[in-house]
Write a protein that holds these residues in place. Structure first.
Motif, PDB file in Angstrom:
ATOM      1  N   TYR A 217       4.363  -0.865 -10.387  1.00  0.00           N
ATOM      2  CA  TYR A 217       3.035  -0.283 -10.210  1.00  0.00           C
ATOM      3  C   TYR A 217       2.982   1.034 -10.982  1.00  0.00           C
TER       4      TYR A 217
ATOM      5  N   THR B  87      -3.906   7.100  -1.541  1.00  0.00           N
ATOM      6  CA  THR B  87      -3.574   5.715  -1.224  1.00  0.00           C
ATOM      7  C   THR B  87      -3.802   4.841  -2.450  1.00  0.00           C
ATOM      8  N   ARG B  88      -2.828   3.961  -2.705  1.00  0.00           N
ATOM      9  CA  ARG B  88      -2.939   3.015  -3.807  1.00  0.00           C
ATOM     10  C   ARG B  88      -2.447   1.648  -3.329  1.00  0.00           C
ATOM     11  N   ASP B  89      -3.158   0.591  -3.741  1.00  0.00           N
ATOM     12  CA  ASP B  89      -2.746  -0.774  -3.410  1.00  0.00           C
ATOM     13  C   ASP B  89      -2.184  -1.465  -4.645  1.00  0.00           C
ATOM     14  N   HIS B  90      -1.024  -2.085  -4.463  1.00  0.00           N
ATOM     15  CA  HIS B  90      -0.430  -2.934  -5.494  1.00  0.00           C
ATOM     16  C   HIS B  90      -0.507  -4.362  -4.964  1.00  0.00           C
TER      17      HIS B  90
ATOM     18  N   THR C 109       0.852  -1.188   0.000  1.00  0.00           N
ATOM     19  CA  THR C 109       0.000   0.000   0.000  1.00  0.00           C
ATOM     20  C   THR C 109       0.886   1.235   0.000  1.00  0.00           C
TER      21      THR C 109
ATOM     22  N   TYR D 204       1.322   4.574 -11.332  1.00  0.00           N
ATOM     23  CA  TYR D 204       0.529   5.549 -10.589  1.00  0.00           C
ATOM     24  C   TYR D 204      -0.160   6.509 -11.552  1.00  0.00           C
TER      25      TYR D 204
ATOM     26  N   ASP E  67      -5.370  11.291  -9.484  1.00  0.00           N
ATOM     27  CA  ASP E  67      -6.809  11.518  -9.551  1.00  0.00           C
ATOM     28  C   ASP E  67      -7.111  12.703 -10.466  1.00  0.00           C
TER      29      ASP E  67
ATOM     30  N   SER F 148       1.203   5.337   0.091  1.00  0.00           N
ATOM     31  CA  SER F 148       0.425   6.477   0.570  1.00  0.00           C
ATOM     32  C   SER F 148       1.317   7.689   0.772  1.00  0.00           C
TER      33      SER F 148
END
Length: 285
Positions: A279, A257-260, A248, A281, A284, A250
């Motif tokens: 990952y 927050t992003r989950d890999h 995770t 990114y 937003d 952050s």
């Protein structure tokens, strides 16, 4: 998978001070023990990278001021190097010489060694500080044993590495931390805290987490974020993530927050690198 290895060698015959005899003198006066200064030399290991403190390309180097724990007669002592590179001399003082010496990196004042069961105890860190293209200082736990005749420490890795990379079309990344955790429910695998290590040389060490920490947090250096398109490594004890794991990412405050996630069974093996891949990114809108 790549492997990484570790070795430290004692400088045979280099004793800068000697202790008094263990036997009483002819007048039966009590013996007064004097400190003994010893020097150990870090050298190349069995088959790959050098020594053990940080990655330099495919090799592992020592940091200046790295410390190892040396156990002599059941007591632990700090040994330190003032050098940096592939080779380093570690200097320290023991109260009395021993037939066998047992080594642990990094230095842990609270660590113990039981020669009857060949078992070390130490604490594995739940917080690590990221180093670009390398792993955190003082996180890569290693152990070794030697005799006073050989004075050679062949340090062996206890843990493995989880490698990740973040790419993005953005100029910079917002992330200041990466948290690794298993996906097993209801309780993820224990990967931090109290650790026991069984090492009966020349066999490889077996490290087991006996604590209850289920996360390892890799923090970017203070007031910085992770760099994109850069390899980072989390030092992880040997673990099978039976349901997979997630990292995770952050920022400070946790507003981004992003989950890999890797959703299949994955094993972190001693002295191996488990590649979590890259990952991507996307900010937003």
């Amino acid at each position: 998978m790549k492997s990484f290895y570790i070795l430290a060698m004692g400088l045979a015959g280099v004793i800068l001070a000697t202790s008094c005899s263990n036997e009483a003198n002819k007048d039966n006066e009590p013996v007064v023990q004097q400190p003994v200064q010893l020097v150990f030399k870090g050298m190349q290991s069995d088959g790959g990278a050098d020594t053990k403190s940080y990655l330099n390309g495919a090799e592992v180097y020592w940091h200046e001021n790295d410390q190892i724990t040396v156990f002599s007669r059941g007591v632990s002592y700090p040994f330190v190097t003032k050098e940096e590179g592939q080779y380093a001399y570690f200097v320290g003082v023991v109260l009395d010489e021993d037939i066998h010496y047992y080594g642990l990196f990094p230095y842990d004042e609270s660590a113990t060694y039981n020669s009857a069961t060949y078992t070390y105890t130490t604490t594995f860190p739940a917080e690590q500080t990221a180093v670009a293209n390398s792993f955190a200082k003082d996180a890569n736990v290693t152990v070794a044993t030697t005799t006073n005749d050989e004075m050679t420490f062949h340090f062996k890795n206890v843990c493995g590495l989880v490698k990740f990379n973040i790419t993005s079309a953005e100029a910079t990344l917002p992330f200041t931390k990466a948290v690794l955790q298993g996906l097993t429910t209801p309780t993820p695998e224990s990967i931090a805290g109290a650790m026991s290590i069984v090492h009966n040389s020349p066999s490889v060490p077996v490290g087991t987490i006996t604590g209850s920490g289920t996360t390892i947090t890799l923090n970017a250096p203070a007031e910085t974020t992770f760099l994109k398109d850069t390899d980072y490594y989390i030092v992880v004890p040997p673990t099978t993530f039976t349901a997979g794991y997630k990292i995770t990412f952050s920022n400070d405050g946790g507003t981004i927050t992003r989950d890999h996630s890797i959703g299949t069974s994955q094993e972190v093996q001693r002295s191996k690198i488990l590649d979590a891949g890259t990952y991507t990114y996307v900010a937003d809108p």
